[in-house]
Design a protein around this motif. Sequence first.
Motif, mmCIF file in Angstrom:
data_model
loop_
_atom_site.group_PDB
_atom_site.id
_atom_site.type_symbol
_atom_site.label_atom_id
_atom_site.label_comp_id
_atom_site.label_asym_id
_atom_site.label_seq_id
_atom_site.Cartn_x
_atom_site.Cartn_y
_atom_site.Cartn_z
ATOM 1 N N UNK A 14 0.818 -1.152 0.135
ATOM 2 C CA UNK A 14 -0.091 -0.112 -0.043
ATOM 3 C C UNK A 14 0.987 1.334 0.113
ATOM 4 N N UNK A 15 2.009 1.154 0.669
ATOM 5 C CA UNK A 15 2.955 2.251 0.669
ATOM 6 C C UNK A 15 3.434 2.600 -0.652
ATOM 7 N N UNK A 16 3.623 1.416 -1.437
ATOM 8 C CA UNK A 16 4.149 1.751 -2.913
ATOM 9 C C UNK A 16 3.211 2.239 -3.620
ATOM 10 N N UNK A 41 -3.139 8.048 5.348
ATOM 11 C CA UNK A 41 -3.276 6.875 4.617
ATOM 12 C C UNK A 41 -2.976 5.605 5.517
ATOM 13 N N UNK A 42 -1.800 5.690 5.943
ATOM 14 C CA UNK A 42 -1.723 4.449 6.985
ATOM 15 C C UNK A 42 -2.431 4.202 7.880
ATOM 16 N N UNK A 46 -5.158 1.061 8.471
ATOM 17 C CA UNK A 46 -5.161 0.184 9.893
ATOM 18 C C UNK A 46 -6.740 0.014 10.369
ATOM 19 N N UNK A 47 -7.454 1.107 10.083
ATOM 20 C CA UNK A 47 -8.828 1.203 10.372
ATOM 21 C C UNK A 47 -9.436 0.055 9.386
ATOM 22 N N UNK A 48 -9.218 0.063 8.165
ATOM 23 C CA UNK A 48 -9.651 -0.831 7.176
ATOM 24 C C UNK A 48 -9.333 -2.222 7.673
ATOM 25 N N UNK A 73 -12.825 1.543 -0.308
ATOM 26 C CA UNK A 73 -12.320 2.538 0.415
ATOM 27 C C UNK A 73 -10.908 3.039 0.122
ATOM 28 N N UNK A 74 -10.076 2.063 -0.227
ATOM 29 C CA UNK A 74 -8.511 2.351 -0.581
ATOM 30 C C UNK A 74 -8.594 2.958 -1.830
ATOM 31 N N UNK A 75 -9.484 2.687 -2.777
ATOM 32 C CA UNK A 75 -9.507 3.316 -4.106
ATOM 33 C C UNK A 75 -9.943 4.914 -3.979
ATOM 34 N N UNK A 76 -10.765 5.260 -3.074
ATOM 35 C CA UNK A 76 -11.027 6.579 -2.825
ATOM 36 C C UNK A 76 -9.999 7.352 -2.270
ATOM 37 N N UNK A 77 -9.277 6.740 -1.371
ATOM 38 C CA UNK A 77 -8.139 7.508 -0.911
ATOM 39 C C UNK A 77 -7.011 7.680 -1.800
#
Length: 89
Positions: A14-16, A41-42, A46-48, A73-77
């Motif tokens: 995810x960091x990448x 983001x990080x 963790x919440x996800x 959720x990740x795509x939106x971020x």
Amino acid sequence: MGVVNTFMKSTEEYIKDYQNKYKSLSGKDELCRLRVSLQEFLQEIERIRNYEIEQKKSAYLTAYHIQSNIEGMISVMLMNKVSLDEAKQ
């Protein structure tokens, strides 16, 4: 009983993803379009992760729905911020 399998990638992956987005926007001089900082983001990752664990325990949602929610959720971020005028177009 612990939850072993996960739909989520590793934190490093995810960091990448975030860094790729950052580099892409930086190259276009559009860092203002980032939705969240790396720290935010990080925290959200963790919440996800906790969301995934709780949903698997509750068995309320199917695996497909949990995975879809996580991906969304990740795509939106990682989406670009847009102005109101851009959104109207």
